[in-house]
Design an enzyme around this catalytic site. Structure first.
Site, PDB file in Angstrom:
ATOM      1  N   ASN A  32      58.463 -16.877  -3.098  1.00 11.34           N
ATOM      2  CA  ASN A  32      59.336 -17.186  -4.252  1.00 11.34           C
ATOM      3  C   ASN A  32      58.842 -16.498  -5.523  1.00 11.34           C
ATOM      4  O   ASN A  32      59.374 -16.732  -6.596  1.00 11.34           O
ATOM      5  CB  ASN A  32      59.438 -18.704  -4.469  1.00 11.34           C
ATOM      6  CG  ASN A  32      58.144 -19.303  -4.989  1.00 11.34           C
ATOM      7  OD1 ASN A  32      57.102 -18.662  -4.962  1.00 11.34           O
ATOM      8  ND2 ASN A  32      58.202 -20.551  -5.453  1.00 11.34           N
ATOM      9  N   GLY A  36      53.183 -14.320  -7.008  1.00 13.98           N
ATOM     10  CA  GLY A  36      53.171 -13.016  -6.338  1.00 13.98           C
ATOM     11  C   GLY A  36      54.010 -12.007  -7.096  1.00 13.98           C
ATOM     12  O   GLY A  36      54.549 -12.308  -8.163  1.00 13.98           O
ATOM     13  N   ASN A  98      57.613 -28.084   6.042  1.00 14.70           N
ATOM     14  CA  ASN A  98      58.749 -27.245   6.476  1.00 14.70           C
ATOM     15  C   ASN A  98      58.304 -26.151   7.445  1.00 14.70           C
ATOM     16  O   ASN A  98      58.989 -25.862   8.438  1.00 14.70           O
ATOM     17  CB  ASN A  98      59.429 -26.594   5.261  1.00 14.70           C
ATOM     18  CG  ASN A  98      60.252 -27.596   4.473  1.00 14.70           C
ATOM     19  OD1 ASN A  98      60.768 -28.563   5.040  1.00 14.70           O
ATOM     20  ND2 ASN A  98      60.379 -27.375   3.176  1.00 14.70           N
ATOM     21  N   TYR A 144      45.444 -29.184  -6.364  1.00 13.66           N
ATOM     22  CA  TYR A 144      45.243 -28.135  -5.355  1.00 13.66           C
ATOM     23  C   TYR A 144      44.451 -28.677  -4.175  1.00 13.66           C
ATOM     24  O   TYR A 144      44.849 -28.545  -3.022  1.00 13.66           O
ATOM     25  CB  TYR A 144      44.517 -26.972  -6.009  1.00 13.66           C
ATOM     26  CG  TYR A 144      44.235 -25.774  -5.124  1.00 13.66           C
ATOM     27  CD1 TYR A 144      45.275 -24.955  -4.671  1.00 13.66           C
ATOM     28  CD2 TYR A 144      42.925 -25.430  -4.781  1.00 13.66           C
ATOM     29  CE1 TYR A 144      45.007 -23.830  -3.888  1.00 13.66           C
ATOM     30  CE2 TYR A 144      42.656 -24.306  -4.006  1.00 13.66           C
ATOM     31  CZ  TYR A 144      43.701 -23.511  -3.570  1.00 13.66           C
ATOM     32  OH  TYR A 144      43.428 -22.395  -2.799  1.00 13.66           O
TER      33      TYR A 144
HETATM   34  P1  NAD Z   1      48.365 -15.440  -4.684  1.00 13.04           P
HETATM   35  O1  NAD Z   1      48.750 -16.321  -5.835  1.00 13.04           O
HETATM   36  O2  NAD Z   1      48.187 -13.993  -4.948  1.00 13.04           O
HETATM   37  O3  NAD Z   1      49.403 -15.603  -3.493  1.00 13.04           O
HETATM   38  C1  NAD Z   1      50.108 -16.784  -3.232  1.00 13.04           C
HETATM   39  C2  NAD Z   1      51.552 -16.410  -2.921  1.00 13.04           C
HETATM   40  O4  NAD Z   1      52.305 -17.603  -2.594  1.00 13.04           O
HETATM   41  C3  NAD Z   1      52.266 -15.776  -4.132  1.00 13.04           C
HETATM   42  O5  NAD Z   1      52.905 -14.572  -3.741  1.00 13.04           O
HETATM   43  C4  NAD Z   1      53.272 -16.841  -4.554  1.00 13.04           C
HETATM   44  O6  NAD Z   1      54.414 -16.299  -5.185  1.00 13.04           O
HETATM   45  C5  NAD Z   1      53.569 -17.508  -3.223  1.00 13.04           C
HETATM   46  N1  NAD Z   1      54.121 -18.857  -3.372  1.00 13.04           N
HETATM   47  C6  NAD Z   1      53.627 -19.876  -4.108  1.00 13.04           C
HETATM   48  N2  NAD Z   1      54.427 -20.960  -4.000  1.00 13.04           N
HETATM   49  C7  NAD Z   1      55.429 -20.608  -3.141  1.00 13.04           C
HETATM   50  C8  NAD Z   1      56.554 -21.301  -2.631  1.00 13.04           C
HETATM   51  N3  NAD Z   1      56.817 -22.573  -2.964  1.00 13.04           N
HETATM   52  N4  NAD Z   1      57.386 -20.649  -1.782  1.00 13.04           N
HETATM   53  C9  NAD Z   1      57.144 -19.364  -1.429  1.00 13.04           C
HETATM   54  N5  NAD Z   1      56.085 -18.663  -1.888  1.00 13.04           N
HETATM   55  C10 NAD Z   1      55.242 -19.286  -2.735  1.00 13.04           C
HETATM   56  O7  NAD Z   1      47.023 -16.066  -4.079  1.00 13.04           O
HETATM   57  P2  NAD Z   1      46.097 -15.573  -2.865  1.00 13.04           P
HETATM   58  O8  NAD Z   1      44.728 -15.444  -3.391  1.00 13.04           O
HETATM   59  O9  NAD Z   1      46.717 -14.443  -2.154  1.00 13.04           O
HETATM   60  O10 NAD Z   1      46.109 -16.866  -1.939  1.00 13.04           O
HETATM   61  C11 NAD Z   1      46.872 -16.936  -0.749  1.00 13.04           C
HETATM   62  C12 NAD Z   1      46.540 -18.209   0.010  1.00 13.04           C
HETATM   63  O11 NAD Z   1      45.153 -18.235   0.357  1.00 13.04           O
HETATM   64  C13 NAD Z   1      46.792 -19.489  -0.799  1.00 13.04           C
HETATM   65  O12 NAD Z   1      47.311 -20.479   0.059  1.00 13.04           O
HETATM   66  C14 NAD Z   1      45.420 -19.893  -1.278  1.00 13.04           C
HETATM   67  O13 NAD Z   1      45.316 -21.278  -1.479  1.00 13.04           O
HETATM   68  C15 NAD Z   1      44.546 -19.422  -0.119  1.00 13.04           C
HETATM   69  N6  NAD Z   1      43.174 -19.153  -0.561  1.00 13.04           N
HETATM   70  C16 NAD Z   1      42.869 -18.017  -1.254  1.00 13.04           C
HETATM   71  C17 NAD Z   1      41.567 -17.805  -1.665  1.00 13.04           C
HETATM   72  C18 NAD Z   1      41.146 -16.553  -2.394  1.00 13.04           C
HETATM   73  O14 NAD Z   1      39.977 -16.447  -2.782  1.00 13.04           O
HETATM   74  N7  NAD Z   1      41.991 -15.555  -2.583  1.00 13.04           N
HETATM   75  C19 NAD Z   1      40.577 -18.768  -1.407  1.00 13.04           C
HETATM   76  C20 NAD Z   1      40.939 -19.927  -0.744  1.00 13.04           C
HETATM   77  C21 NAD Z   1      42.241 -20.109  -0.310  1.00 13.04           C
END
Ligand code: NAD
Ligand code: UDP
Length: 307
Positions: A32, A36, A98, A144
């Site tokens: 969404n 991103g 979902n 979170y």
């Molecule tokens: P990011 O914010 O770059 O990516 C998250 C993506 O999810 C974004 O593109 C955002 O638009 C999308 N999103 C959020 N809510 C949404 C919704 N309701 N419907 C559809 N899309 C939605 O963050 P990231 O670092 O790429 O993290 C990705 C995943 O990995 C997350 O779940 C995060 O919790 C997990 N994570 C990441 C890290 C890290 O260090 N990067 C560490 C622990 C966990």
């Protein structure tokens, strides 16, 4: 195989989409664009790739068979999940519900991108998967941490009660190209500040520790976990731990920046230590990080400076 990546336009999701395409899969990215960006995926030129703008807190149905669902959708940086507290709780709860429903209907395998934040401000270091954590449910990070803890609980319930084939990756701090400069996490903040010769904002006295995993290592770990038969959570991260202050010094040295360090308030409930125990990932997946921090940071810095 046909694969869904939720959050596929984000930092990790976009790298995962590319990895899956290289492995020959068909990829549907669902995002969404809350945190991103289309720029993370618009260069992907493959007829095996498509993306849908959709909020996964709303149900979605597919006519054709889906084989794997990687559920990454969620704000991930403390700054963004504090700006989007309700969306963060909803995507962890309703979004995961979902996507598990879709996996059940499709007979697809499901992987949850969980987090080291399920351990909260940990009282043991390093953190093994059997540590239950130390989370403040009503503190600012609770939106979170508890969303991800709920997501793990509902994932295990769908596995145990409905027989859905599930995986849980507990991801520790990961960095690399495509992190947003304004995302607020420590790696993009420090690199952006050092490149501009602005002050480096160390929160607290900088003695809190983190360990940083390069994105290519993490994506390999996530892929191996999905392809394994292991249902219990698996920590994925780099065990090379350092203080945030040491990390600031390292960024300044690599960039050759004139930036000075300033110390500002430590955010509430900021974990004092964090380091993954990765024995399970080594045993079950034959996985451990191979990219050393300096090398990974050099790639990341290049991408930030547009070189
Ligand atoms: P990011 O914010 O770059 O990516 C998250 C993506 O999810 C974004 O593109 C955002 O638009 C999308 N999103 C959020 N809510 C949404 C919704 N309701 N419907 C559809 N899309 C939605 O963050 P990231 O670092 O790429 O993290 C990705 C995943 O990995 C997350 O779940 C995060 O919790 C997990 N994570 C990441 C890290 C890290 O260090 N990067 C560490 C622990 C966990
Ligand atoms: N941090 C910092 N300065 C910044 C951003 C973050 O000192 O400009 C610290 C933050 O307080 C935390 C660590 O760096 O101790 C990692 O923060 P990040 O936001 O990357 O993610 P976290 O590991 O807390 O989820």
């Amino acid at each position: 195989m046909k694969v869904i990546v939720t959050g596929g336009a984000g930092f990790l999701g976009s790298h995962l989409c590319e990895h899956l395409l290289k492995k020959g899969h068909h990829v549907i990215c669902i995002d969404n664009f809350a945190t991103g960006d289309t720029r993370n995926i618009e260069h992907i030129n493959s007829e095996k790739f498509r993306y849908l703008k959709h909020d996964v807190t709303k149900p979605i149905y597919f006519g054709d068979k889906i084989d794997y669902i990687f559920h990454l959708a969620s704000p991930a940086s403390p700054v963004t999940y504090l700006e989007l507290p309700i969306q963060t709780l909803k995507v962890g709860a309703l979004g995961t519900y979902n996507m598990l429903g879709l996996a059940k209907e499709q007979g697809a395998r499901f992987l949850l991108a969980s987090t080291s934040e399920v351990y909260g401000d940990p009282l043991v270091n390093p953190q093994p998967e059997n540590y239950w954590g130390n989370v403040n449910p009503i503190g600012p990070r609770g939106v979170y941490d508890e969303a991800k803890r709920y997501a793990e609980a509902i994932t295990m319930a769908y596995h145990n009660h409905h027989g859905v084939d599930t995986r849980i990756a507990r991801i520790f701090n990961t960095y690399g190209p495509r992190m947003r400069a304004g995302d607020g996490r420590v790696v993009p903040n420090f690199i952006d500040q050092a490149l501009k010769n602005e002050v480096i904002t160390v929160y607290g006295d900088g003695s809190q520790t983190r360990s940083f995993c390069y994105v290519s290592d993490l994506i390999e770990g996530i892929y191996r976990l999905m392809m394994s038969d292991f249902v219990e959570p698996v920590n994925l991260g780099n065990p090379d731990e350092m203080s945030v202050l040491e990390f600031a010094g390292m960024i300044i040295r690599i960039i050759g920046s004139n930036s000075k360090i300033v110390f500002t308030d430590l955010p509430v409930d900021d974990p004092k230590v964090r380091r993954p125990d990765i024995r399970r990932a080594k045993e079950v997946l034959g996985w451990e990080p191979v990219v050393d921090l300096r090398e990974g940071l050099e790639h990341t810095i290049k991408s930030f400076s547009g070189k």
